[in-house]
Design an enzyme around this catalytic site. Structure first.
Site, PDB file in Angstrom:
ATOM      1  N   HIS A 103       0.846  -1.202   0.000  1.00 57.24           N
ATOM      2  CA  HIS A 103       0.000   0.000   0.000  1.00 57.24           C
ATOM      3  C   HIS A 103       0.876   1.246   0.000  1.00 57.24           C
ATOM      4  CE1 HIS A 103       0.618  -1.470   4.094  1.00 57.24           C
ATOM      5  NE2 HIS A 103       0.684  -0.204   4.466  1.00 57.24           N
ATOM      6  N   HIS A 105       0.766   5.124   1.183  1.00 56.95           N
ATOM      7  CA  HIS A 105       0.069   6.145   1.969  1.00 56.95           C
ATOM      8  C   HIS A 105       0.078   7.457   1.183  1.00 56.95           C
ATOM      9  CE1 HIS A 105       0.203   4.047   5.991  1.00 56.95           C
ATOM     10  NE2 HIS A 105       1.181   3.399   5.387  1.00 56.95           N
TER      11      HIS A 105
HETATM   12  P1  AMP Z   1       1.610   0.321   7.362  1.00 60.93           P
HETATM   13  O1  AMP Z   1       1.842   0.481   8.844  1.00 60.93           O
HETATM   14  O2  AMP Z   1       2.472   1.165   6.486  1.00 60.93           O
HETATM   15  O3  AMP Z   1       1.633  -1.138   6.969  1.00 60.93           O
HETATM   16  O4  AMP Z   1       0.139   0.874   7.112  1.00 60.93           O
HETATM   17  C1  AMP Z   1      -1.005   0.152   7.397  1.00 60.93           C
HETATM   18  C2  AMP Z   1      -2.099   1.165   7.529  1.00 60.93           C
HETATM   19  O5  AMP Z   1      -3.340   0.492   7.406  1.00 60.93           O
HETATM   20  C3  AMP Z   1      -2.112   1.897   8.875  1.00 60.93           C
HETATM   21  O6  AMP Z   1      -1.928   3.295   8.677  1.00 60.93           O
HETATM   22  C4  AMP Z   1      -3.480   1.561   9.440  1.00 60.93           C
HETATM   23  O7  AMP Z   1      -4.061   2.660  10.087  1.00 60.93           O
HETATM   24  C5  AMP Z   1      -4.262   1.184   8.201  1.00 60.93           C
HETATM   25  N1  AMP Z   1      -5.384   0.289   8.432  1.00 60.93           N
HETATM   26  C6  AMP Z   1      -5.376  -0.849   9.170  1.00 60.93           C
HETATM   27  N2  AMP Z   1      -6.607  -1.427   9.130  1.00 60.93           N
HETATM   28  C7  AMP Z   1      -7.373  -0.637   8.337  1.00 60.93           C
HETATM   29  C8  AMP Z   1      -8.734  -0.700   7.904  1.00 60.93           C
HETATM   30  N3  AMP Z   1      -9.555  -1.693   8.270  1.00 60.93           N
HETATM   31  N4  AMP Z   1      -9.188   0.292   7.090  1.00 60.93           N
HETATM   32  C9  AMP Z   1      -8.378   1.302   6.726  1.00 60.93           C
HETATM   33  N5  AMP Z   1      -7.094   1.411   7.099  1.00 60.93           N
HETATM   34  C10 AMP Z   1      -6.590   0.468   7.891  1.00 60.93           C
END
Ligand code: AMP
Ligand code: ZN
Length: 140
Positions: A103, A105
């Site tokens: 993903h 950001h």
């Molecule tokens: P990372 O830490 O770079 O792997 O980012 C994962 C992101 O996914 C974090 O910023 C979380 O807040 C986000 N996240 C986790 N679960 C969900 C969800 N159900 N819907 C939207 N975002 C999510």
């Protein structure tokens, strides 16, 4: 049909099995709001195909994610009045990755926000920078 992992949170979001606020989608990507936003409008762009991280994602999916990120960055400025945008990807646990479906950001930035880099940029040792650079170059 996209390649999916039945145990993956973001695959479930892409499939609509888990609720999310989707803000953009195309043939290869879906973008939705992050539930722990760093700033107002923080969104995530993911490929429809499951891949674990930056090293695994198909380059064409990566290109599509980058273009979707650019699209959202423009919208953050136009629709939310952002003053700038950070694009961020974490690859690996040590780099803060917590969800193992690639993903990007898209973090709108505002002149008065409180987000700061987690390190203080400080000049490095020039010899060591060069040695690391040599190691990073493609080896013949
Ligand atoms: P990372 O830490 O770079 O792997 O980012 C994962 C992101 O996914 C974090 O910023 C979380 O807040 C986000 N996240 C986790 N679960 C969900 C969800 N159900 N819907 C939207 N975002 C999510
Ligand atoms: Zn997945």
């Amino acid at each position: 049909m996209p390649v999916t992992d039945p145990d993956c949170l973001f695959c479930k979001i892409v499939a609509g099995e888990i609720p999310s606020t989707i803000v953009d989608s195309d043939e290869r990507t879906v973008a939705f709001m992050d539930i722990n936003p760093g700033t107002r409008g923080h969104a995530l762009v993911v490929p429809r195909n499951h891949s674990r991280d930056l090293l695994e994602i198909d380059p064409e999916d990566l290109a599509a994610v980058a273009v979707a990120g650019q699209r959202l960055a423009g919208r953050a400025k136009e629709a939310l009045g952002a003053d700038g945008v950070n694009l961020l990807n974490s690859c690996g646990e040590v780099a803060w990755q917590t969800v193992f479906h690639f993903h990007l950001h898209v973090i709108p930035r505002y002149a008065d926000d409180t987000v700061r880099l987690p390190w203080i940029p400080t000049p490095g040792d020039l010899d060591e920078i060069q040695v690391a650079g040599e190691q990073l170059k493609e080896q013949a």
